[in-house]
Scaffold this motif. Structure first.
Motif, mmCIF file in Angstrom:
data_model
loop_
_atom_site.group_PDB
_atom_site.id
_atom_site.type_symbol
_atom_site.label_atom_id
_atom_site.label_comp_id
_atom_site.label_asym_id
_atom_site.label_seq_id
_atom_site.Cartn_x
_atom_site.Cartn_y
_atom_site.Cartn_z
ATOM 1 N N ILE A 5 0.903 -10.633 -12.065
ATOM 2 C CA ILE A 5 1.494 -9.294 -12.100
ATOM 3 C C ILE A 5 1.116 -8.532 -10.837
ATOM 4 C CG2 ILE A 5 1.540 -7.094 -13.328
ATOM 5 C CD1 ILE A 5 0.932 -8.668 -15.906
ATOM 6 N N SER A 6 2.124 -8.095 -10.118
ATOM 7 C CA SER A 6 1.922 -7.367 -8.864
ATOM 8 C C SER A 6 2.395 -5.929 -9.035
ATOM 9 C CB SER A 6 2.717 -8.060 -7.740
ATOM 10 O OG SER A 6 2.585 -7.355 -6.540
ATOM 11 N N SER A 7 1.473 -4.984 -8.903
ATOM 12 C CA SER A 7 1.826 -3.584 -9.192
ATOM 13 C C SER A 7 0.984 -2.588 -8.396
ATOM 14 C CB SER A 7 1.613 -3.299 -10.684
ATOM 15 O OG SER A 7 0.234 -3.433 -11.023
ATOM 16 N N ASN A 8 0.376 -3.035 -7.304
ATOM 17 C CA ASN A 8 -0.560 -2.155 -6.604
ATOM 18 C C ASN A 8 -0.254 -2.081 -5.110
ATOM 19 O OD1 ASN A 8 -2.758 -0.367 -6.834
ATOM 20 N ND2 ASN A 8 -4.156 -1.896 -6.001
ATOM 21 N N SER A 9 1.030 -1.958 -4.782
ATOM 22 C CA SER A 9 1.444 -1.807 -3.388
ATOM 23 C C SER A 9 1.232 -0.369 -2.938
ATOM 24 C CB SER A 9 2.919 -2.168 -3.250
ATOM 25 O OG SER A 9 3.723 -1.227 -3.960
ATOM 26 N N ALA A 10 1.421 -0.132 -1.658
ATOM 27 C CA ALA A 10 1.341 1.234 -1.133
ATOM 28 C C ALA A 10 2.368 2.128 -1.824
ATOM 29 C CB ALA A 10 1.574 1.232 0.378
ATOM 30 N N TYR A 11 3.540 1.564 -2.109
ATOM 31 C CA TYR A 11 4.572 2.333 -2.823
ATOM 32 C C TYR A 11 4.091 2.720 -4.213
ATOM 33 C CZ TYR A 11 8.797 3.330 -5.488
ATOM 34 O OH TYR A 11 9.739 3.921 -6.315
ATOM 35 N N ASP A 12 3.448 1.796 -4.928
ATOM 36 C CA ASP A 12 2.932 2.104 -6.266
ATOM 37 C C ASP A 12 1.886 3.209 -6.208
ATOM 38 O OD1 ASP A 12 4.332 0.095 -7.913
ATOM 39 O OD2 ASP A 12 3.218 -1.332 -6.695
ATOM 40 N N LEU A 13 1.000 3.126 -5.214
ATOM 41 C CA LEU A 13 -0.031 4.148 -5.067
ATOM 42 C C LEU A 13 0.609 5.502 -4.799
ATOM 43 C CD1 LEU A 13 -2.661 2.187 -2.935
ATOM 44 C CD2 LEU A 13 -2.720 2.660 -5.395
#
Length: 326
Positions: A173-181
């Protein structure tokens, strides 16, 4: 002392369980078959098998050969070679957030992740093995046999292989990109990425018509005008309906900046190449999607879109030691 040690070990296992099964806020749920619910034992076995080259007929290729963590569990070549150096038939897709997908393969003809695991193992140009023979081979190894019985109450076989690998893959699960932040008000995007975001969601580009919601895909099937004639006919291979010639499932854009080259055949080398393709409106194939049209973007706007797409890279995910073969 023993009680303290047991409590400490249980806490570590509970923490690991939470990390591997946590569904981020705003993400959909993951449907897990009743016979393959998550346990640490199953996940560890699945991780071992994901990196296990003995699943290929000549013990030269594993799942990780095509799906490398550094590239978002994709690859950095157009088509990855399989056993006996046979050329792959398609560009390796990312496994980022694969557990959220409602169906699998670029045709969408596979209903579950467990079924999907069979395909690369038995595909002639990939691992080239028989899943039954793979089970017999691995069952001769005591540690695999023991882990299999502990995880699934049966010796190593096709059932265990497909389910254990699926258990591992659902944790990607990938959910911690700069966009997510930025989205969660925990970080910032630079001005170029913000302009690119606005363009991405604008009626001028319509990018979000296909790459929608938090997963950046609507899982639809479209012809994007890549070719006038398609050697790989896409979803037509499944449906045999001429309207599906050259249509492929929309990929996620998460970690897209690290998963070049692009398209089903890996024919576009960079994000700039991809955006130039869409900017041109593509080739006028009869099945080309209505969303593909000339965009008239200038170089500055293309640069801004690239900045936004780069903000979807989750560096914590692609460097997370928990997924590494260590």
């Amino acid at each position: 002392m023993l009680l303290i040690l047991f409590a400490s070990c249980k806490k570590n296992i509970d923490n690991e369980y939470t990390i591997l099964t946590n569904i981020p806020d705003g993400f959909p749920s993951i449907e897990v078959p009743s016979d393959n619910q998550f346990t640490i034992e199953r996940w560890n076995l699945g991780k071992d098998l994901f990196y296990e080259k003995m699943l290929s007929i000549d013990s030269s290729v594993s799942c990780a050969t095509c799906h490398k963590q550094a590239f978002g569990f994709s690859d950095n070549v157009s088509k990855t070679n399989g056993v006996n150096s046979l050329a792959g038939t398609r560009n390796a897709p990312t496994l980022s957030n694969i557990g959220f997908q409602p169906y699998f393969t670029k045709e969408g003809g596979v209903a579950t992740l467990e079924q999907q695991v069979l395909i690369p193992i038995e595909e002639h140009n990939e691992m080239g093995f028989n899943i039954l023979d793979a089970g017999l081979r691995l069952n001769k190894i005591a540690t695999y046999k023991e882990k299999s019985i502990k995880s699934y109450q049966r010796e190593m076989d096709y059932y265990v292989i497909t389910r254990a690998i699926s258990c591992f893959e659902r944790s990607l699960i990938s959910s911690n990109s700069a966009y997510d932040l930025w989205l969660n008000e925990e970080g910032q995007l630079n001005s170029s990425a913000l302009r690119g975001k606005d363009l991405f969601y604008s009626s001028k580009t319509n990018c979000s018509s296909c790459h929608s919601d938090i997963l950046f895909t609507n899982f639809g099937f479209y012809n994007n005008g890549l070719y006038l004639e398609y050697e790989d006919k896409g979803r037509f291979r499944l449906t045999q309906d001429s309207i599906d010639i050259g249509t492929f499932k929309v990929p996620t854009l998460r970690n897209i900046a690290v998963s070049a080259p692009y398209m089903h055949d890996g024919s576009l080398n960079t994000l700039r190449d991809v955006l130039k393709h869409y900017n041109s409106g593509g080739n006028n194939h009869a099945n080309k999607s209505k969303f593909i049209k000339t965009l008239n973007l200038n170089e500055s706007e293309i640069n801004d879109l690239i900045s936004f797409l780069e903000s979807l890279t989750d560096y914590e995910f692609i460097n997370n030691k928990i997924f590494k073969n260590e």
